[in-house]
Design a protein around this motif. Sequence first.
Motif, PDB file in Angstrom:
ATOM      1  N   GLY A   1     -22.600   9.734 -11.757  1.00  0.00           N
ATOM      2  CA  GLY A   1     -22.344  11.182 -11.872  1.00  0.00           C
ATOM      3  C   GLY A   1     -21.359  11.479 -12.992  1.00  0.00           C
ATOM      4  O   GLY A   1     -21.537  12.421 -13.765  1.00  0.00           O
ATOM      5  N   LEU A   2     -20.320  10.639 -13.085  1.00  0.00           N
ATOM      6  CA  LEU A   2     -19.302  10.847 -14.120  1.00  0.00           C
ATOM      7  C   LEU A   2     -19.913  10.669 -15.502  1.00  0.00           C
ATOM      8  O   LEU A   2     -19.689  11.476 -16.413  1.00  0.00           O
ATOM      9  CB  LEU A   2     -18.164   9.847 -13.907  1.00  0.00           C
ATOM     10  N   TYR A   3     -20.722   9.589 -15.653  1.00  0.00           N
ATOM     11  CA  TYR A   3     -21.373   9.358 -16.946  1.00  0.00           C
ATOM     12  C   TYR A   3     -22.286  10.524 -17.314  1.00  0.00           C
ATOM     13  O   TYR A   3     -22.333  10.949 -18.456  1.00  0.00           O
ATOM     14  CB  TYR A   3     -22.179   8.058 -16.916  1.00  0.00           C
ATOM     15  N   GLN A   4     -23.012  11.028 -16.309  1.00  0.00           N
ATOM     16  CA  GLN A   4     -23.919  12.157 -16.564  1.00  0.00           C
ATOM     17  C   GLN A   4     -23.124  13.353 -17.072  1.00  0.00           C
ATOM     18  O   GLN A   4     -23.480  13.977 -18.077  1.00  0.00           O
ATOM     19  CB  GLN A   4     -24.656  12.544 -15.275  1.00  0.00           C
ATOM     20  N   ALA A   5     -22.001  13.635 -16.398  1.00  0.00           N
ATOM     21  CA  ALA A   5     -21.177  14.785 -16.801  1.00  0.00           C
ATOM     22  C   ALA A   5     -20.667  14.604 -18.228  1.00  0.00           C
ATOM     23  O   ALA A   5     -20.692  15.531 -19.037  1.00  0.00           O
ATOM     24  CB  ALA A   5     -20.015  14.945 -15.830  1.00  0.00           C
ATOM     25  N   LEU A   6     -20.209  13.371 -18.539  1.00  0.00           N
ATOM     26  CA  LEU A   6     -19.666  13.117 -19.879  1.00  0.00           C
ATOM     27  C   LEU A   6     -20.739  13.281 -20.952  1.00  0.00           C
ATOM     28  O   LEU A   6     -20.487  13.826 -22.021  1.00  0.00           O
ATOM     29  CB  LEU A   6     -19.084  11.691 -19.953  1.00  0.00           C
TER      30      LEU A   6
END
Lengths: 321, 432
Positions: A129-134
């Motif tokens: 999820g964090l990678y997607q947001a970044l």
Amino acid sequence: MSRQQTTLKERPSTRAGAPAAPRARRRQFTTRRGFVILAFMLPAAVFVGVFTYYPMIAGSQMAFRNWNLTNLTDTSWIGLGNFEKILADPSFGTILGNTVLWVVASIVPQFVIGFAIALWLRRRFRFRGLYQALIFFPWAISGFLIGILFRWMFNGEFGVINDVLKKLGLIETGIPWLAEPSSAMFAVIVANVWYGVTFFAIMILAALQSVPDELYEAGALDGASKARMLFQITIPTISTTLALTVLLRIIWIFNFPDIIWAMTGGGPANQTHIITTWMINITQRGDYGMASALGLLVVAILLIFSAFYLMALRGKKEVTA
Amino acid sequence: MIKRKVLAGIGLGMTAALALSGCSGSPEAEGAVTLQMVESLTNPARTALLEELIAEFEAENADITVELVSPPTDQADQKIQQMLQAGSGVDVLEVRDLTVGPFSTNGWLDDMTEEFDGWAGWDDLTDNAKKVATATGETYFIPYGFYGISLFYRTDFVEQAGFDGPPEDWEELLEQAEAIQDPDANTFGYAFRGGKNGYTNAVLAISAYVADDIDVTNAYKLTNGDSIFSAPEAQDALEVYFSLFEKASPPSSVAWGYPEMVEGFTNGSTGFLLQDPEVIAAVQQSEAVSEEQWNTAPMLKGPSGKAIQPLATAGWGIAEASEHKEEAAKLIQFLSEGDASIAFTEGNSLIPILNGAADAEFYKTGAWESYLAMNENPDAYITAEQPRGAAWWTEWGEKADAEVQQVLIGQLTPEELLASWDAYWTEKWASE
């Protein structure tokens, strides 16, 4: 038998078998009922008419008039005069070529990198999820802001890109990126690729969610390699989404002056202008007539392109069906 | 049923609210007036100063309230244009020498002759200010100050390169800038303007070289009626000017506009910069260049020992559609007189419009000395008026900028550039 034929054959039987009750409940169309429908539709129709079609028509008629803000005392009709001015401009050929280069050279890497990122993000892993947001973050930034950031990054003397290249020992003196026509075009395309990769990643990732896992499981059972599964399961399943996404993006990039305007303003010597940055330039000069004519030209080009693209797409689908 | 009652209640409430808001009219008390004022060359410090001055005006005129609109500088003139075209929402506006032509041609500006008839402030204005205010026989704006060019230079670079003082003419500038240039150390001689408005400095060089024959009422013309670009001296001027780029400037300055030039000087990497006095404040704030390391010098002269100083200006005008012209004139008069005018010109590093204001201590020290030197020697530093009000001025700027860049990247020769500029202006003047 094609899927379409099946659907067509099935329809009459469904209708024939439909219960009579709903049809009986259907209210008769009366003038009064017509007015009610009209009254409900009116606000939406007025809204679209006032805020979409009126400005479009009002703007379009400027294309056929001598509409220059520096002198509005004479706004006479001049027929195709503004279009002739565009075609006679010595920069027009270069600008048209730049526009094609800008679209093609931006969209190919955006698509390939975006696709790769989407495939990577489809897998489950920690902090996905964090990678997607970044990765999706650049899409939330204004194009002009990105242009300003890249303009300083590509600055020949103080830019971080030259600094990194020097520290890596790849260059000895700074490259004046935005001062040479070829490197300036390269620089603006790099900025656009960075920005647009995100769009493809988002759209393709959404499309990939719709591919049933069973297909991959069946492929794995048959011993298909990952590459084969990509080309024979993934891509064919989401091909319609891919094609429409590419079309949408082509139209957007064609109409996307923000980055070029902020990075080079179309320079040096008009060598990085695309049609829409040139349009801004002409508007700033106050020549709204010529700018409107250019706007109509853009609409015409995009309509023709979209028609051919969709026809080609339909043709390809029929062949594969 | 309850639902219907609630809906009816909401409907009635909304109708009443709409009807009441429609009937209530202006919230202003009897005789009170609200002026809409819009500025163009905005920056936060300037807007704050303007708001202070407006507050003083409001304190003196209790029945007038001023609402200041400050659009971003890049879009301000377009915004003003839209407001004027719409015919409402603006009473007082910032009019520039670049916009007065088109705005007045379109009938958007009030000829303030009547409102300013008998104004006591006329006597305090400098000749230049009066001339600008009444240039065409009408008064479309009262200038608030002038922007003049001077040479910003690094005193330490000049000294280290073995020179006694700053350059006085264009050839000396080339010589000193070349001596300072050291790309390996990221040090460059001159902050060349190749990007937006880059042509203006090329025109400055040409003007200095033809200073003896220039028509001061139209700085693009020679006294014989030909364009300055047709003179043989223009060729010499461009030779020196483009050598500055080749031998003494950062290569990427092909694309340098105002921010890059100022950044190039304030970050300590370039030795010379030609700019308006508003840059003084930016250099004073620089952390890379200390106060002892820089100064300004008068405009660069040509071979005949003369320079042309094209004063750019802007001021305050009244919209033709304004319903409060009298009050608007009162505000402009307040801003153009006494302490308010001095505060505005000093706060924005402008050349003042009031007689005697330039004698203040503020204009005699540091970076302002060069302006004083130019004022005291009007035979060598000649003030001339550029045709900035021409309807095609923006078109010209774009064409000229693109062609300067074409020379810089080798697509055009200086001779072809001059021929093109000469043909452009000759044709425009013939069509007038």
